[in-house]
Scaffold this motif. Structure first.
Motif, mmCIF file in Angstrom:
data_model
loop_
_atom_site.group_PDB
_atom_site.id
_atom_site.type_symbol
_atom_site.label_atom_id
_atom_site.label_comp_id
_atom_site.label_asym_id
_atom_site.label_seq_id
_atom_site.Cartn_x
_atom_site.Cartn_y
_atom_site.Cartn_z
ATOM 1 N N UNK A 263 97.129 106.591 -68.265
ATOM 2 C CA UNK A 263 95.916 106.275 -67.518
ATOM 3 C C UNK A 263 95.531 104.826 -67.720
ATOM 4 N N UNK A 264 95.689 104.354 -68.945
ATOM 5 C CA UNK A 264 95.390 102.960 -69.214
ATOM 6 C C UNK A 264 96.296 102.048 -68.430
ATOM 7 N N UNK A 265 97.572 102.426 -68.332
ATOM 8 C CA UNK A 265 98.509 101.600 -67.564
ATOM 9 C C UNK A 265 98.137 101.586 -66.105
ATOM 10 N N UNK A 266 97.697 102.744 -65.577
ATOM 11 C CA UNK A 266 97.339 102.807 -64.168
ATOM 12 C C UNK A 266 96.108 101.976 -63.876
ATOM 13 N N UNK A 267 95.161 101.946 -64.834
ATOM 14 C CA UNK A 267 93.923 101.242 -64.568
ATOM 15 C C UNK A 267 94.088 99.745 -64.559
ATOM 16 N N UNK A 268 95.209 99.251 -65.064
ATOM 17 C CA UNK A 268 95.398 97.810 -65.111
ATOM 18 C C UNK A 268 95.964 97.253 -63.826
ATOM 19 N N UNK A 269 96.256 98.121 -62.846
ATOM 20 C CA UNK A 269 96.899 97.632 -61.627
ATOM 21 C C UNK A 269 95.967 96.778 -60.781
ATOM 22 N N UNK A 270 94.649 96.904 -60.974
ATOM 23 C CA UNK A 270 93.725 96.104 -60.188
ATOM 24 C C UNK A 270 93.035 95.044 -61.018
ATOM 25 N N UNK A 271 93.503 94.799 -62.252
ATOM 26 C CA UNK A 271 92.893 93.777 -63.085
ATOM 27 C C UNK A 271 93.380 92.401 -62.660
ATOM 28 N N UNK A 272 92.685 91.382 -63.156
ATOM 29 C CA UNK A 272 93.061 90.009 -62.837
ATOM 30 C C UNK A 272 94.407 89.681 -63.467
ATOM 31 N N UNK A 273 95.347 89.113 -62.716
ATOM 32 C CA UNK A 273 96.665 88.794 -63.264
ATOM 33 C C UNK A 273 96.571 87.690 -64.316
ATOM 34 N N UNK A 274 97.499 87.702 -65.285
ATOM 35 C CA UNK A 274 97.483 86.669 -66.319
ATOM 36 C C UNK A 274 98.110 85.384 -65.775
ATOM 37 N N UNK B 150 100.460 84.286 -62.350
ATOM 38 C CA UNK B 150 99.993 83.291 -61.377
ATOM 39 C C UNK B 150 101.010 82.164 -61.241
ATOM 40 N N UNK B 151 101.557 81.692 -62.384
ATOM 41 C CA UNK B 151 102.543 80.609 -62.337
ATOM 42 C C UNK B 151 103.791 81.032 -61.566
ATOM 43 N N UNK B 152 104.210 82.278 -61.764
ATOM 44 C CA UNK B 152 105.382 82.785 -61.042
ATOM 45 C C UNK B 152 105.136 82.804 -59.542
ATOM 46 N N UNK B 153 103.934 83.236 -59.143
ATOM 47 C CA UNK B 153 103.590 83.274 -57.722
ATOM 48 C C UNK B 153 103.532 81.864 -57.142
ATOM 49 N N UNK B 154 102.946 80.929 -57.905
ATOM 50 C CA UNK B 154 102.861 79.543 -57.429
ATOM 51 C C UNK B 154 104.243 78.909 -57.297
ATOM 52 N N UNK B 155 105.130 79.245 -58.225
ATOM 53 C CA UNK B 155 106.507 78.743 -58.124
ATOM 54 C C UNK B 155 107.181 79.264 -56.855
ATOM 55 N N UNK C 74 101.157 92.418 -52.364
ATOM 56 C CA UNK C 74 100.633 92.532 -53.718
ATOM 57 C C UNK C 74 100.455 91.161 -54.357
ATOM 58 N N UNK C 75 101.416 90.256 -54.117
ATOM 59 C CA UNK C 75 101.315 88.916 -54.698
ATOM 60 C C UNK C 75 100.136 88.148 -54.100
ATOM 61 N N UNK C 76 99.900 88.313 -52.799
ATOM 62 C CA UNK C 76 98.752 87.650 -52.173
ATOM 63 C C UNK C 76 97.442 88.152 -52.762
ATOM 64 N N UNK C 77 97.362 89.461 -52.984
ATOM 65 C CA UNK C 77 96.131 90.014 -53.534
ATOM 66 C C UNK C 77 95.940 89.610 -55.001
ATOM 67 N N UNK C 78 97.046 89.497 -55.753
ATOM 68 C CA UNK C 78 96.951 88.997 -57.124
ATOM 69 C C UNK C 78 96.440 87.562 -57.150
ATOM 70 N N UNK C 79 96.946 86.751 -56.234
ATOM 71 C CA UNK C 79 96.520 85.356 -56.174
ATOM 72 C C UNK C 79 95.034 85.266 -55.825
ATOM 73 N N UNK D 73 88.658 84.650 -60.553
ATOM 74 C CA UNK D 73 88.452 84.378 -61.981
ATOM 75 C C UNK D 73 88.083 82.918 -62.202
ATOM 76 N N UNK D 74 88.704 82.036 -61.396
ATOM 77 C CA UNK D 74 88.464 80.603 -61.567
ATOM 78 C C UNK D 74 87.158 80.187 -60.894
#
Length: 308
Positions: free
Chosen positions: A263-274, A278-283, A296-301, A307-308
């Motif tokens: 359950x804890x793992x499932x709840x982290x799917x909508x948390x802010x990415x580390x 973010x660096x991987x997506x920007x690359x 999914x990557x767009x929504x993470x970004x 957060x910023x």
């Protein structure tokens, strides 16, 4: 016909299919009204049709509205003319795809419903407070999803102002210019024959802008709607049969720990990415461009930008 109904049912039952579901609700209501109108016209009893439609349209008079408060919601799912619903649903589809892809289906639902409500509130306020409209309030009626569709369009233009649509005869045009044109058109016609509809457009547009701007600052205006939607879906879910079994305490503890962990793992799917995500997506953007990102990557970004 049975195959058509099966397709409709299938689309309604699909998860994360809010855009198609909103369009289908509008289309189904339109078809029901259309068939009712045709049937009652042949029966020479068209007055019944007008009575039914009246129960779904938003009146301009505040006194009439207080007798039919549900119309603040029903009016933006109701259409009477085929080109009216065609225009609104195309507008909703073009811009709704962007909201669905970048913000998710829940935010699309929030923008649509709150835009429709905002358009209706501005319409009522103008017809009851502004002298120019007060004389028309008793006879004014409004229907159509244009305020809700405007909310989605302005929300998309606020979120992605430089996103480009390729228009026939015009070529590539940024959506901020497309939306700006329609807003100016609504302002110009807000004292014309369809004043109520154009005022509602502006109310929906204001809500779309405010909704996305506040969302970018971490405030989600749609939370009450998500809560209501979740409560309704949970109410309709079939209750699972309760099965009683006896196990050893040690096994039960292990299973409980496993459940908490999953359950804890499932709840982290909508948390802010580390930052690494973010660096991987920007690359990936620097290598292949923004359009190469997955949904999914767009929504993470987007969550990272909040957060910023």
């Amino acid at each position: 016909m049975s195959g058509l109904f099966d397709d409709f049912r299938s689309e309604f039952n699909k998860p994360n299919n809010t855009l198609v579901q909103l369009i289908l609700v509008n289309v189904v209501i339109f078809l029901v009204l259309l068939l009712t109108k045709v049937s009652l016209t042949m029966a020479q009893n068209l007055g019944v049709y007008y009575f039914v439609r009246e129960q779904l349209m938003l009146p301009g008079s505040i006194n009439a509205f207080l007798h039919k408060p549900w119309t603040l919601f029903t009016y933006f799912f109701t259409h009477d003319e085929i080109f009216h619903i065609l225009y609104n649903m195309l507008f909703l589809y073009w811009f709704g795809r962007l909201i669905d892809e970048y913000l998710g289906n829940r935010r699309l639902m929030g923008l649509y419903i709150m835009g429709g409500l905002a358009g209706g509130v501005l319409y009522l306020a103008m017809y009851n407070l502004v002298p120019y409209f007060q004389d028309q309030a008793d006879t004014a009626r409004m229907l159509g999803a244009s305020a809700a569709a405007f909310s989605v369009a302005v929300g998309a233009a606020t979120l992605l102002p430089n996103y480009t649509f390729h228009l026939l005869f015009f070529g590539p045009v940024r959506i901020k210019y497309i939306v700006f044109f329609f807003i100016i058109l609504s302002v110009a016609q807000s004292a014309g024959t369809n004043a109520g509809g154009n005022l509602a457009h502006l109310g929906g547009a204001l809500m779309g802008f405010a909704y996305v701007k506040l969302l970018q600052n971490g405030t989600d205006l749609g939370r009450p709607l998500y809560w209501l939607a979740d409560g309704w879906s949970n109410l309709l879910k079939p209750k699972p049969a309760i099965k009683v079994s006896y196990r050893q305490r040690s096994n039960a503890s292990t299973q409980a720990n496993t459940f908490v962990s999953s359950a804890g793992a499932a709840s982290t799917t909508t948390t802010t990415p580390d930052q690494d995500e973010v660096d991987t997506i920007l690359d990936k953007i620097s290598r292949s461009g923004y359009e190469s990102l997955t949904r999914e990557e767009k929504q993470k970004l987007f969550r990272a930008s909040q957060r910023n």
